[in-house]
Design an enzyme around this catalytic site. Structure first.
Site, PDB file in Angstrom:
ATOM      1  N   CYS A  34      65.010 125.359 -14.666  1.00 10.36           N
ATOM      2  CA  CYS A  34      65.041 123.962 -15.110  1.00 10.36           C
ATOM      3  C   CYS A  34      63.686 123.495 -15.619  1.00 10.36           C
ATOM      4  O   CYS A  34      63.567 122.406 -16.175  1.00 10.36           O
ATOM      5  CB  CYS A  34      65.474 123.051 -13.981  1.00 10.36           C
ATOM      6  SG  CYS A  34      67.124 123.385 -13.402  1.00 10.36           S
ATOM      7  N   CYS A 103      63.234 114.364 -14.099  1.00  8.06           N
ATOM      8  CA  CYS A 103      62.049 115.151 -13.732  1.00  8.06           C
ATOM      9  C   CYS A 103      61.381 114.575 -12.493  1.00  8.06           C
ATOM     10  O   CYS A 103      60.470 115.171 -11.931  1.00  8.06           O
ATOM     11  CB  CYS A 103      61.037 115.175 -14.867  1.00  8.06           C
ATOM     12  SG  CYS A 103      61.742 115.647 -16.438  1.00  8.06           S
TER      13      CYS A 103
HETATM   14 ZN   LIG Z   1      60.330 117.140 -17.047  1.00  4.54          ZN
END
Ligand SMILES: [Zn+2]
Ligand SMILES: Cc1ncc(COP(=O)(O)O)c(C=O)c1O
Lengths: 143, 393
Positions: A34, A103
């Site tokens: 990711c 994030c």
């Molecule tokens: Zn990120």
């Protein structure tokens, strides 16, 4: 897309970067696929987080949220640290662009993972529900 | 030092282009469709620009259609050909895995509407195999669309050979040459190209202007309906300043092509050689069949967005194909298409140069990148893990 000044500040000069060799609790979350991994080191004394350091592989918002989250829990009791939410971290950073919210979720998870590690190592009992999060950094968990 | 090294994203307009445009705002402001003298001046400006571009691509003036840019040209060529050929029962299109989204998303749209799409592999070096193309062409193949040069990794396809295969098999061939026009020698006749997309802002022309070369005899249906502009094929009052600016920029690029290529290859190769000294680094795509100004590399254990933001702080503007720069959850499809694993693709860096860049700037980049990579690796749990796995810790 634009980052707030706060985000850039914490990205350019992140606080609490590093490792604690004799950490009492270590939590690592996220995965390379990711594009972000966060590792949190805690020093705990009498239920208080006396020191915290982090290592993060990820984008500017991942680094900035790590920095801000460590600031927010340093010197705080574990009970308070466990209550820290992504939302609070993002707010403290004056927000993140919508596409970047995913994030930021790792900071909360990393803290929880580190505290749990501390509990496990010291045989302290805890309520599983407190640590309810997806171990494999689910990008879908957006706030 | 300031180093703009993101010319594949867009370029600065050249003085030549800007100077050519200025009169079109002030004096030559007429509508080219107007019959009076003010309009006729604008008409002549557009006519001359068209002739100039046609001359450079080696086609006829009436094979050049002005559009709003690369995306529109791609959409028009592909959707138009699809519609045209569907009438003949041909509903199969061949392209590659790493086209620009202007092509890939158009193909996806067609797929939803009953077309069958074959995307050719581009292998580790970012170049298709001609044999794969030969095998993919069928009775019902309507179109082959293969980009001239890739926008991220800069690899250049064997366009003339692809075109030759298409001619031989009687299939139309379109190429998205947005990254190639003005940077590589292109001759649509020699290169066997039926349709070609270009965009002004990739070679120091203005943004929001492009062109489609469409060989005479191909009756593409219209994409934009309305007035009779562009010989009834593309409606809308011409963006005269932009058209003139694009032609001037292309002329300048074509006139200086061999000189620019030599200079850019020198900068490119110096930067690649310099940055390859960083441990666990690699070049993406073929090293030689590559745009003169393209450097695309991956650095393990670092994330691209962080890298490019730190580079910006030391005056270097670059780009990356990491998930976090693509605005999606996956790294760029281009990097995945050449077989890079996600975790490596996240650490990509693209530097794209133009002739205004210098060898001094190349040296500055070679000096600035390694400490930033080191800083990011020092705080990267992924790098720590990789080092442990490799017994370096
Ligand atoms: Zn990120
Ligand atoms: C290969 C390629 N095709 C198409 C486009 C789209 O061009 P435009 O921005 O002019 O629509 C670009 C620009 O990014 C490109 O690099």
């Amino acid at each position: 897309m634009e980052y707030s000044e706060k985000v850039m500040e914490h990205f350019v000069h992140p606080h609490n970067v590093g490792k604690i060799e004799d950490a009492d609790g270590i939590g690592e979350v996220g995965n390379a696929k990711c594009g972000d991994i966060m590792k949190m080191y805690l020093k705990i004394d009498d239920g208080i987080i006396t020191d915290v350091k982090f290592n993060t592989y990820g984008c500017a918002s991942a680094i900035a949220t790590s920095s801000m989250a460590t600031d927010l829990i340093k010197g705080k009791p574990l009970s308070e640290a466990l209550k820290l939410t992504n939302k609070a971290v993002v707010e403290a950073l004056d927000g993140l662009p919508a596409v970047k919210i995913h994030c930021s979720v790792l900071a909360e998870q990393a803290i929880k993972a580190a505290v749990r590690d501390y509990y496990d190592k010291n045989g302290i009992e805890y309520d599983e529900a407190q640590f309810h999060f997806n171990e494999t950094h689910e990008h879908g968990v957006e706030e | 030092m300031k180093v703009y090294a993101d010319n594949a994203a867009t370029t600065k307009i050249s003085d030549t282009a800007l100077n050519a445009m200025m009169p079109c705002f002030k004096d030559v402001y007429g509508n080219p469709s107007s019959l009076h003298s003010v309009g006729q001046n604008a008409f002549h400006a557009v006519r001359d620009a068209r002739a100039q571009i046609a001359d450079i691509l080696n086609c006829k003036s009436d094979e050049i259609y002005f559009t709003s840019g690369g995306s529109e040209s791609d959409n028009w060529a592909i959707k138009g050909t699809a519609e045209l050929m569907a009438k003949k029962g041909k509903k199969h299109i061949i392209s590659t895995k790493f086209e620009h989204h202007a092509v890939l998303h158009t193909l996806k749209y067609l797929e939803k509407n009953g077309f069958e799409i074959t995307l050719l592999d581009v292998y580790e070096n970012g170049i298709i195999h001609i044999d794969d193309l030969k095998k993919a062409i069928r009775e019902d193949t309507a179109l082959v669309t293969v980009m001239f040069a890739n926008n991220e990794i800069g690899t250049v396809q064997p366009i003339r050979e692809i075109g030759a295969v298409c001619r031989e098999r009687g299939v139309l061939f379109h190429t998205d040459a947005v990254q190639a026009v003005g940077h590589l020698p292109i001759d649509v006749q020699n290169d066997n190209i039926d349709m070609l997309s270009m965009s002004g802002h990739k070679f120091h022309g203005p943004k929001g202007i492009g062109a489609l070369y469409c060989k005479n005899g191909i009756r593409l249906p219209n994409l934009i309906e309305g007035g009779a502009q562009e010989r009834n094929r593309r409606a809308g009052t011409e963006n005269v300043p932009a058209i003139v600016g694009m032609a001037a920029a292309l002329k300048e690029a074509a006139d200086n092509l061999s000189e620019n290529t030599k200079k850019l290859c020198e900068i490119r190769d110096r930067v690649i050689d310099g940055l390859l000294k960083i441990p666990s680094s690699r070049v993406n795509g073929d090293r030689t069949a590559r745009l003169p100004g393209n450097v695309s590399m991956c650095f393990e254990g670092v994330e691209g967005e962080s890298l490019l933001l730190y580079l910006d702080m030391v005056g270097i503007q670059a780009s990356s194909g990491s998930a976090c720069t693509s605005g999606s959850l996956d790294p760029s499809h281009v990097l995945l298409s050449i077989g890079l694993p996600h975790e490596i693709a996240h650490g990509s860096l693209r530097l794209s140069f133009c002739e205004e860049n210098t060898l001094e700037q190349a040296d500055y980049i070679i000096e600035q990148v390694p400490p930033i990579i080191k800083r990011l690796r020092d705080m990267s749990p992924l790098w720590e893990r990789l080092q442990k796995e490799r017994g370096n810790a």
